[in-house]
Write an enzyme that holds these catalytic residues in place. Structure first.
Site, mmCIF file in Angstrom:
data_model
loop_
_atom_site.group_PDB
_atom_site.id
_atom_site.type_symbol
_atom_site.label_atom_id
_atom_site.label_comp_id
_atom_site.label_asym_id
_atom_site.label_seq_id
_atom_site.Cartn_x
_atom_site.Cartn_y
_atom_site.Cartn_z
ATOM 1 N N CYS A 64 -22.336 -0.955 -62.787
ATOM 2 C CA CYS A 64 -23.192 -1.426 -63.882
ATOM 3 C C CYS A 64 -22.467 -2.602 -64.540
ATOM 4 C CB CYS A 64 -23.483 -0.293 -64.862
ATOM 5 S SG CYS A 64 -22.013 0.333 -65.711
ATOM 6 N N TYR A 65 -22.692 -2.822 -65.815
ATOM 7 C CA TYR A 65 -22.048 -3.940 -66.511
ATOM 8 C C TYR A 65 -20.568 -3.681 -66.779
ATOM 9 C CZ TYR A 65 -26.801 -5.507 -67.422
ATOM 10 O OH TYR A 65 -28.093 -5.911 -67.272
#
EC number: 2.8.1.1
Length: 104
Positions: A64-65
């Protein structure tokens, strides 16, 4: 069974040896701007097809981020029958800093 976390260096070794698959759960625009080489963009529209088609015995790395959202996604994938699931520590933001040659 639960997911595990994985450092970028360890994830990189698995990917370079083709011993793991990687999914990216960020929004489509972020994925288009850059992602780990070979990463499959996973969202609500394609997650069911991915689960049905993917080899559940092959290790799976969730990106993810920053390594937070991937934890819940990794746990979900464990619950769907994947045997070895990792959440990428630091997410794509850290990955692109330490593994820039493995971004596309």
């Amino acid at each position: 069974m639960n997911f595990q976390t994985i450092q970028a260096a360890e994830a990189s070794e698995l990917l370079k040896q083709n011993l793991a698959a990687v999914v990216d759960i960020r929004d489509p625009q972020s994925y288009q701007q850059g992602h780990i080489k070979g990463a499959v963009h996973l969202d609500n529209d394609n997650v069911r097809a991915f689960i049905d088609q993917q080899d559940k015995q092959k290790p799976l790395i969730v990106c993810c981020y920053h390594g937070n959202s991937s934890k819940s996604a990794a746990q979900f994938l464990v619950e769907q029958g994947f045997s070895e699931v990792y959440s990428l520590d630091g997410g794509y933001e850290l990955w692109k800093a330490v593994e820039p040659d493995w971004c596309e």
